[in-house]
Design an enzyme around this catalytic site. Structure first.
Site, short mmCIF file in Angstrom:
data_model
loop_
_atom_site.label_atom_id
_atom_site.label_comp_id
_atom_site.label_asym_id
_atom_site.label_seq_id
_atom_site.Cartn_x
_atom_site.Cartn_y
_atom_site.Cartn_z
N GLU A 373 -22.54 -71.18 -15.57
CA GLU A 373 -23.33 -70.07 -16.13
C GLU A 373 -24.51 -70.58 -16.94
OE1 GLU A 373 -21.08 -67.26 -14.18
OE2 GLU A 373 -23.01 -67.09 -15.18
N HIS A 461 -23.42 -65.81 -3.13
CA HIS A 461 -22.18 -66.52 -3.45
C HIS A 461 -21.48 -67.03 -2.20
CE1 HIS A 461 -22.64 -64.22 -7.26
NE2 HIS A 461 -22.18 -65.34 -7.77
#
Ligand SMILES: [Zn+2]
Length: 550
Positions: A373, A461
């Site tokens: 992240e 993703h």
């Protein structure tokens, strides 16, 4: 002369007189299995030199201390890179019978190839001091209370040390308990009392008060370290700040990593002030979620600084802020938010939590997810890869790659690396990845299987698996059974490519070219054959997933 009981020794390889010592150390290194120091991490390399020093008659102070003081060992304290010299310094503390020798330090300086540059040592010989304490920590507390009054507060339990008492006549080694940061309250005489913080040293055999050592007084938060349990119940080393009253907060002044508690407020709700309140200790132990967030962010910041020589996400010392215990205004729950995210407009991390076996567990526990992240923050500041279709998949892949590089940074052997992403957050909605085998998690691993979809911003993703597999091929590339790249080299390659050569709309082929370009500069000083081999390995890694340079 100042007597600390320690024998000191220094040597630099450029010293003319160092030749016999170097020869002796080399001779000792020759005993046992040969090892190419370049393939070792600095701690391992330094430890080899340390062991050679101990065995060498040319380094008498440390070899004598070892011979005279049985059950001596050296434990790593820290490894630091000095950018100005490019060298790395590994620090060790001396222990005897698992008890640290107060003030001891061995520093081994290595160049970038892990070749010895210099040595410094200060070690003691506590001799026949009995290592078994005959008084208890509770007895120590009694001694302190007798001296400072019942109101004296012990910040941490007393710990055993060998201490050289230079006030005793004659000077002698003692086994002492040291209670650090004992807070004393001097009697008031009208003025507001300034709390007084001292270390208490109490003889562990006689209960004698050996010394009270003042701590540096500061009116502000000062750097300190602490150990605490994280959300996975693992002990973590934290860099923190402590104020003059012994309060401690999760601020790392070295890397400007700061961790806050949002107290389950909606992070994006009207009136919510991010990042929240400081995580203080005392009154209570730090919450494990905050320990995880802080320790993991610290690892990212350390990696940026130590491996990539980048000071913060912006390269200019930007603070790395995390908030734990966040909820989301678009979710009805006042406690559960199943997410962890980099918030670009706030330039900070927010972490939610979800129940696991009836207990709320933070998304900050997973080091690889935290690194993933925060890397979005790095990408946001540099390449700015648009978060859709192939550039979005590339954005995801770079986060996965640095997640893997950072979470494995303490494992020098790439063969032992963990290539799974998010396994600590299984069944929480965080997509699982396996960089070594993307198809295991339903991701394509070749351009032939590129998924064309409108979902997930064009499969960001999913298609990331293709570039992830190329990265895995590159990182694990071998020639004659040896890894072609070190983990630092691959980190530098991806880092230079991402931060210098990629643009917001770059795709997989751009990434291949960017990495090849980075390699040509990075390996400029390598022998031509080595350099060619590395460049070929990059090409092979991408060819294998169907990404050509054209
Ligand atoms: Zn992501």
């Amino acid at each position: 002369m100042y007597a600390n009981g320690l024998d000191s020794y220094t040597m630099h390889v450029d010293d003319a007189e160092s030749a016999p010592t170097i020869a002796s150390i080399d001779e000792e290194l020759g005993v046992g299995p040969p090892a190419d120091t370049r393939d070792l991490d600095p701690e391992t390399a330094a430890r080899r030199y340390l062991n050679a020093m101990i065995a060498s008659p040319e380094v008498p102070s440390i070899s004598t201390a070892d011979a005279e003081t049985p059950a001596t060992e050296y434990r790593t304290v820290r490894t630091e890179t000095v950018p100005l010299t490019g060298s790395r310094i590994v620090k060790f503390a001396q222990y005897r019978h698992r008890i640290p020798v107060y003030g001891s330090l061995v520093t081994i300086e290595l160049d970038e190839g892990n070749t010895l540059v210099s040595i410094g040592s200060a070690v003691g010989e506590p001799g026949d001091v009995d290592p078994v304490a005959t008084i208890s920590p509770a007895d120590v507390q009694k001694v302190i209370h007798k001296d400072a009054g019942e109101s004296a507060v012990l910040a941490d339990p007393p710990r055993l040390y060998y201490y050289f008492d230079n006030t005793a006549e004659p000077n002698k080694w003692r086994l002492v308990y040291i209670a650090q940061n004992v807070q004393r309250h001097p009697p008031t005489d009208g003025d507001s009392p300034v709390p007084d913080i001292v270390d208490y040293l109490v003889d562990a055999h006689t209960s004698e008060l050996v010394a009270t050592l003042p701590r540096v007084y500061t009116a502000t938060w000062s750097p300190d370290t602490a150990e605490a349990l994280d959300g996975l119940d693992q002990k973590r080393e934290l860099r923190i700040e402590r104020d003059e009253n012994g309060n401690r907060r999760l601020h790392d002044p070295e890397r400007k990593v700061e961790t806050y508690d949002l107290d389950f407020k909606k992070w994006n709700g009207p009136g919510t002030r991010l990042p929240g309140k400081d995580v203080l200790n005392p009154p209570a132990a730090w919450i494990p979620a905050a320990v995880s967030a802080h320790a993991n962010a610290q690892e990212v910041a350390d990696f940026l600084f130590n491996v990539l020589r980048r000071d913060g996400l912006d390269g200019m010392g930007q603070r790395l802020i995390s908030s734990v215990n966040c909820t989301d205004m678009f979710e009805p729950s006042t406690t559960i938010w199943r997410n962890a995210a980099w918030i670009p407009m706030r330039a900070q991390m927010v972490y939610g939590q979800r129940p696991v076996n009836g207990e709320l567990t933070s998304y900050a526990i997973a080091k690889d997810v935290v690194a993933h992240e925060i890397t979005h923050g790095l990408t946001d500041r540099t390449a700015g890869l648009v978060y859709q279709s192939e550039s979005g998949a590339l954005n995801e892949s770079y986060s996965d790659i640095f997640g893997i590089l950072i979470s494995n940074q303490h494992e020098p052997d790439v063969a032992q690396w963990n290539w799974e992403m998010g396994e600590d957050l299984n069944q929480t909605g965080i997509p699982l990845r396996d960089l070594s085998n993307p198809t295991r998690r339903n991701q394509p691993a070749h351009m032939d299987d590129f998924l064309v979809t409108g979902a997930d911003n064009g499969g960001v993703h999913t298609n990331s698996g293709i570039h992830n597999k190329a990265a895995f091929n590159l990182i694990t590339a071998k020639h004659n059974g040896q890894h072609v790249f070190t983990s630092s080299e691959v980190a530098a390659l991806f880092y230079i490519a991402l931060t210098q050569f990629l643009s917001s709309t770059s795709g997989f082929a751009d990434s291949r070219r960017a990495i090849e370009r980075a390699a040509k500069t990075l390996f400029q000083q390598n022998p031509p054959a080595t350099r060619a081999r590395k460049l070929a390995a990059i090409g092979d890694a991408f060819d294998a997933v169907g990404v050509s340079a054209l």
